[in-house]
Design an enzyme around this catalytic site. Structure first.
Site, PDB file in Angstrom:
ATOM      1  N   HIS A  59      -9.491   1.153   5.073  1.00  0.00           N
ATOM      2  CA  HIS A  59      -8.207   1.376   5.748  1.00  0.00           C
ATOM      3  C   HIS A  59      -8.420   2.354   6.905  1.00  0.00           C
ATOM      4  O   HIS A  59      -9.232   3.287   6.791  1.00  0.00           O
ATOM      5  CB  HIS A  59      -7.186   1.930   4.748  1.00  0.00           C
ATOM      6  CG  HIS A  59      -5.800   1.935   5.306  1.00  0.00           C
ATOM      7  ND1 HIS A  59      -5.368   2.904   6.167  1.00  0.00           N
ATOM      8  CD2 HIS A  59      -4.778   1.063   5.162  1.00  0.00           C
ATOM      9  CE1 HIS A  59      -4.121   2.628   6.524  1.00  0.00           C
ATOM     10  NE2 HIS A  59      -3.740   1.516   5.921  1.00  0.00           N
ATOM     11  N   GLU A  92      -5.217  -4.847  10.787  1.00  0.00           N
ATOM     12  CA  GLU A  92      -4.216  -3.794  10.943  1.00  0.00           C
ATOM     13  C   GLU A  92      -4.475  -3.028  12.234  1.00  0.00           C
ATOM     14  O   GLU A  92      -5.303  -2.099  12.248  1.00  0.00           O
ATOM     15  CB  GLU A  92      -4.290  -2.816   9.766  1.00  0.00           C
ATOM     16  CG  GLU A  92      -3.981  -3.448   8.431  1.00  0.00           C
ATOM     17  CD  GLU A  92      -3.399  -2.427   7.453  1.00  0.00           C
ATOM     18  OE1 GLU A  92      -2.332  -2.706   6.912  1.00  0.00           O
ATOM     19  OE2 GLU A  92      -3.983  -1.354   7.274  1.00  0.00           O
ATOM     20  N   SER A 152       3.488  -1.744  10.385  1.00  0.00           N
ATOM     21  CA  SER A 152       4.942  -1.783  10.592  1.00  0.00           C
ATOM     22  C   SER A 152       5.555  -3.157  10.343  1.00  0.00           C
ATOM     23  O   SER A 152       6.513  -3.535  11.014  1.00  0.00           O
ATOM     24  CB  SER A 152       5.312  -1.290  11.993  1.00  0.00           C
ATOM     25  OG  SER A 152       4.915   0.054  12.147  1.00  0.00           O
ATOM     26  N   GLY A 160       2.885  -1.072   4.222  1.00  0.00           N
ATOM     27  CA  GLY A 160       2.911   0.344   3.867  1.00  0.00           C
ATOM     28  C   GLY A 160       4.336   0.786   3.589  1.00  0.00           C
ATOM     29  O   GLY A 160       4.876   0.573   2.500  1.00  0.00           O
ATOM     30  N   GLY A 161       4.965   1.400   4.585  1.00  0.00           N
ATOM     31  CA  GLY A 161       6.298   1.984   4.444  1.00  0.00           C
ATOM     32  C   GLY A 161       7.309   1.089   3.733  1.00  0.00           C
ATOM     33  O   GLY A 161       8.010   1.537   2.817  1.00  0.00           O
ATOM     34  N   GLU A 176      -6.787   4.802   7.860  1.00  0.00           N
ATOM     35  CA  GLU A 176      -6.584   6.216   7.497  1.00  0.00           C
ATOM     36  C   GLU A 176      -7.820   6.781   6.801  1.00  0.00           C
ATOM     37  O   GLU A 176      -8.157   7.949   6.977  1.00  0.00           O
ATOM     38  CB  GLU A 176      -5.330   6.348   6.610  1.00  0.00           C
ATOM     39  CG  GLU A 176      -4.067   6.170   7.443  1.00  0.00           C
ATOM     40  CD  GLU A 176      -2.884   5.582   6.699  1.00  0.00           C
ATOM     41  OE1 GLU A 176      -2.877   5.590   5.454  1.00  0.00           O
ATOM     42  OE2 GLU A 176      -1.955   5.089   7.376  1.00  0.00           O
ATOM     43  N   ASN A 192       0.868  -1.181   0.000  1.00  0.00           N
ATOM     44  CA  ASN A 192       0.000   0.000   0.000  1.00  0.00           C
ATOM     45  C   ASN A 192       0.903   1.228   0.000  1.00  0.00           C
ATOM     46  O   ASN A 192       1.461   1.593   1.024  1.00  0.00           O
ATOM     47  CB  ASN A 192      -0.880  -0.037   1.263  1.00  0.00           C
ATOM     48  CG  ASN A 192      -1.707   1.220   1.437  1.00  0.00           C
ATOM     49  OD1 ASN A 192      -1.798   2.045   0.528  1.00  0.00           O
ATOM     50  ND2 ASN A 192      -2.312   1.368   2.612  1.00  0.00           N
ATOM     51  N   TRP A 193       1.037   1.835  -1.179  1.00  0.00           N
ATOM     52  CA  TRP A 193       1.956   2.980  -1.292  1.00  0.00           C
ATOM     53  C   TRP A 193       1.421   4.237  -0.603  1.00  0.00           C
ATOM     54  O   TRP A 193       2.164   5.194  -0.410  1.00  0.00           O
ATOM     55  CB  TRP A 193       2.194   3.314  -2.766  1.00  0.00           C
ATOM     56  CG  TRP A 193       3.055   2.348  -3.502  1.00  0.00           C
ATOM     57  CD1 TRP A 193       3.431   1.073  -3.106  1.00  0.00           C
ATOM     58  CD2 TRP A 193       3.667   2.563  -4.779  1.00  0.00           C
ATOM     59  NE1 TRP A 193       4.218   0.491  -4.063  1.00  0.00           N
ATOM     60  CE2 TRP A 193       4.382   1.389  -5.101  1.00  0.00           C
ATOM     61  CE3 TRP A 193       3.672   3.628  -5.678  1.00  0.00           C
ATOM     62  CZ2 TRP A 193       5.097   1.269  -6.303  1.00  0.00           C
ATOM     63  CZ3 TRP A 193       4.384   3.502  -6.858  1.00  0.00           C
ATOM     64  CH2 TRP A 193       5.092   2.335  -7.162  1.00  0.00           C
ATOM     65  N   LYS A 194       0.139   4.266  -0.317  1.00  0.00           N
ATOM     66  CA  LYS A 194      -0.489   5.476   0.233  1.00  0.00           C
ATOM     67  C   LYS A 194      -0.204   6.661  -0.703  1.00  0.00           C
ATOM     68  O   LYS A 194      -0.083   6.468  -1.902  1.00  0.00           O
ATOM     69  CB  LYS A 194      -0.017   5.722   1.667  1.00  0.00           C
ATOM     70  CG  LYS A 194      -0.177   4.451   2.510  1.00  0.00           C
ATOM     71  CD  LYS A 194       0.002   4.666   3.972  1.00  0.00           C
ATOM     72  CE  LYS A 194      -0.172   3.322   4.686  1.00  0.00           C
ATOM     73  NZ  LYS A 194      -0.091   3.422   6.128  1.00  0.00           N
ATOM     74  N   GLY A 201       2.527   2.526  10.668  1.00  0.00           N
ATOM     75  CA  GLY A 201       3.467   3.632  10.473  1.00  0.00           C
ATOM     76  C   GLY A 201       4.185   4.071  11.745  1.00  0.00           C
ATOM     77  O   GLY A 201       4.810   5.125  11.774  1.00  0.00           O
TER      78      GLY A 201
HETATM   79  P1  PGA Z   1       2.858   0.485   7.557  1.00  0.00           P
HETATM   80  O1  PGA Z   1       1.396   0.619   6.926  1.00  0.00           O
HETATM   81  O2  PGA Z   1       3.422  -0.824   7.033  1.00  0.00           O
HETATM   82  O3  PGA Z   1       3.624   1.667   7.067  1.00  0.00           O
HETATM   83  O4  PGA Z   1       2.696   0.457   9.040  1.00  0.00           O
HETATM   84  C1  PGA Z   1       0.561  -0.485   6.725  1.00  0.00           C
HETATM   85  C2  PGA Z   1      -0.770  -0.041   6.168  1.00  0.00           C
HETATM   86  O5  PGA Z   1      -1.259   1.008   6.606  1.00  0.00           O
HETATM   87  O6  PGA Z   1      -1.359  -0.703   5.295  1.00  0.00           O
END
Ligand code: PGA
Length: 261
Positions: A104, A176, A222, A243-244, A106, A9-11, A182
């Site tokens: 998600h 999640e 994470s 994500g990251g 977010e 997930n590049w966001k 993050g």
């Molecule tokens: P993260 O994000 O790996 O940067 O914690 C995961 C996600 O939100 O899908």
């Protein structure tokens, strides 16, 4: 055996050039790797890069050689019309998008996405043959208050349990924990496994043993090249939503190669 899945997930990251470089590097590394072959690799860039991601996802000469599948990070709950800025499931399907993240944390937190909207988005996606990757998870205060099961149970109940069994069996679930996203604070393999097993059990109560047995449940929050191995070794963890660490080809490929051989 359940499917093994790693989704990135590049966001809201990467300019066009940076995105092209990352996709090309990822395709190149996956071409060389034999190990990942039984893992479903999914890349979810911003909408703008979907066509480029698709072009770079397979071998130029032999399109049956696919390195990764293309997904996106959100979809409209409406099917078409006057909804400025929105992107419909039919549009995504016409661009060969195969997966879409829904619910998600977010989107829930910054855009007020509700479980009812999650349900409508999932419906739109399924009607257009796109696989929803549906996120659930508790916030730090909810875990501290021992409410994680209640919160996740409600998200699944209100967002997904209206589906008929055949439709439900087409989903991918992602657990999640919001406190892990993050933050660098990955859930321990035991913490994640406890929730994954609980989710699978809830699915079994609602949809029966067979669907509960096959439905993939990914962990996200994470997850990185160091923590993925122990997480993926847990019996109810079928891969990760990353994500990251998906923003760097080397880290992402290391995660893809973290399943037990
Ligand atoms: P993260 O994000 O790996 O940067 O914690 C995961 C996600 O939100 O899908």
């Amino acid at each position: 055996m359940r499917r093994k899945i790693v989704a990135g997930n590049w966001k809201m990251n990467k300019t066009f050039q940076e995105a092209e470089d990352l996709l090309a590097e990822l395709a190149d590394s996956l071409k060389e790797e034999q190990e990942y072959q039984d893992v479903e690799v999914i890349v979810c860039p911003p909408y703008l890069y979907v066509e480029m991601a698709h072009d770079l996802s397979s071998d130029e000469e032999d399109e049956t050689q696919v390195y990764y599948s293309v997904g996106v990070q959100d979809v409209s709950e409406h099917d078409k019309g006057a909804y400025t800025g929105e992107v419909s499931a039919a549009m995504l399907s016409s661009m060969d998008v195969e997966y879409c993240i829904v619910g998600h944390s977010e989107r829930r937190k910054y855009f007020g996405e509700t479980d009812a909207q999650v349900a409508r988005k999932v419906e739109q996606l399924l009607q257009n043959e796109i696989t929803p990757i549906v996120c659930c998870g508790e916030q730090a205060e909810e875990r501290e208050a021992g409410k994680q099961f209640e919160v996740i149970g409600r998200q699944l109940e209100d967002g997904l349990f209206g589906l008929k069994p055949l439709d439900f069996s087409r989903l991918i679930i992602a657990y999640e924990p919001v406190w892990a996203i993050g933050t660098g604070k990955t859930a321990t393999p035991e913490q994640a496994q406890e929730i994954h097993a609980w989710i699978r059990n809830l699915i079994q109560e609602k949809y029966g043993k067979e669907i509960a047995r096959v439905i993939p449940i990914l962990y996200g929050g994470s997850c990185n090249a160091k923590t993925a191995k122990d997480l993926f070794a847990q019996p109810d963890i079928d891969g990760g939503l990353i994500g990251g660490a998906s923003l760097n080809a080397e880290d992402f490929v290391a995660i893809i190669n973290s399943f037990e051989k």
